[in-house]
Scaffold this active site. Structure first.
Site, PDB file in Angstrom:
ATOM      1  N   HIS A  69       0.817  -1.219   0.000  1.00  0.00           N
ATOM      2  CA  HIS A  69       0.000   0.000   0.000  1.00  0.00           C
ATOM      3  C   HIS A  69       0.850   1.267   0.000  1.00  0.00           C
ATOM      4  CE1 HIS A  69       0.249   0.072   4.577  1.00  0.00           C
ATOM      5  NE2 HIS A  69       0.342   1.350   4.302  1.00  0.00           N
ATOM      6  N   ASP A 112      -0.170  -7.579   1.743  1.00  0.00           N
ATOM      7  CA  ASP A 112       0.354  -6.211   1.692  1.00  0.00           C
ATOM      8  C   ASP A 112       1.882  -6.231   1.785  1.00  0.00           C
ATOM      9  OD1 ASP A 112       0.547  -3.478   1.732  1.00  0.00           O
ATOM     10  OD2 ASP A 112      -0.251  -3.219   3.762  1.00  0.00           O
ATOM     11  N   SER A 196       4.500   2.360   7.998  1.00  0.00           N
ATOM     12  CA  SER A 196       4.165   1.212   7.154  1.00  0.00           C
ATOM     13  C   SER A 196       5.344   0.795   6.296  1.00  0.00           C
ATOM     14  CB  SER A 196       2.994   1.556   6.234  1.00  0.00           C
ATOM     15  OG  SER A 196       1.789   1.521   6.922  1.00  0.00           O
TER      16      SER A 196
END
Length: 247
Positions: A69, A112, A196
């Protein structure tokens, strides 16, 4: 390659723009400078000309791992960073090719995970070193793990940390997380906005997961999800072995 000037663009873009997927290390502390030489600060150049940031980690001289992402129009990988204002020996390397999981689901963040191939080889030194990946899963959970990143260190502000932060986390035994090819932690301490793509590093010093997403659970706490690297080893090896020697 090396840059011998301050990362002006990086410092100007230290504010985050409200993206709720990518996290913050809350309840952590500053890392010992350069004690996590595998850490990558990923500069993401967006279609609207904005610059956003994610974490990542160095696998060998050619490849970095991050979250799927953390997509962008183009990327620069920053290696050897601790304090973003002290960048005289930082390596700034563009990304030449991206390898997101084709089955990545942007709705629930399943799968992800993404590999980035560098346009030139990383130069290993005392501040820049790769990290090994955990092998195939034997069904047991690591007992103690660590997360690190430059995301927000305070829930009440909207700024990145100027220095690398880290925190200890404990994995929870969750059938739902295992079903989603993820590890999970919960509580007040964990990653979120700005972190992230960073690694979940456990007691043997290997990367077990990739920081993915978070959501509130039925106990009123946050559950943090990490893409489970052991479940993706065959895919990782299939990409890295043809393109560059696996570390």
């Amino acid at each position: 390659m090396f840059i011998n000037c301050k990362l002006v663009i990086l410092i100007l873009m230290l504010t985050l723009d409200g993206q709720v997927l990518t996290g913050n290390i809350i309840g952590g502390h500053e890392s010992v400078p350069h004690s996590r030489p595998y850490m990558v600060l990923l500069e993401r150049h967006m279609m609207n000309s904005k610059i956003r940031h994610c974490g990542g980690f160095l696998l060998n001289e050619d490849f970095v791992m991050t979250a799927a992402h953390c997509d962008a129009s183009s990327y620069n990988v920053l290696l050897g960073v601790h304090n973003v204002r002290k960048s005289s020996e930082t390596q700034n390397i563009p990304v030449v090719q991206t390898f997101p999981r084709k089955d990545y689901d942007a709705t629930d963040f399943k799968n992800d995970i993404m590999l980035l191939k560098l346009s030139s080889k990383a130069n290993f030194n005392k501040n820049v070193k790769p990290i090994a990946l955990a092998g195939q899963d034997d069904g047991s959970l690591p007992k103690s793990c660590l997360i690190s990143g430059w995301g927000r260190s305070d829930r009440n502000n909207n700024y990145m940390s100027l220095v690398l932060m880290e925190a200890n986390v404990t994995l929870i035994d969750s059938r739902q997380c295992a079903k989603e090819n993820s590890y999970c932690t919960e509580g007040e301490t964990g990653p979120g906005e700005g972190d992230s793509g960073g690694p979940l590093v456990c007691e043997d010093g290997k990367a077990y997961g990739v920081v993915s997403s978070s959501k509130p659970n039925q106990n009123g706490l946050q559950t943090y999800s990490y893409s489970k690297i052991p479940d993706y080893r065959s895919w990782i090896d299939s990409i890295m072995e043809p393109n560059g020697k696996f570390c």
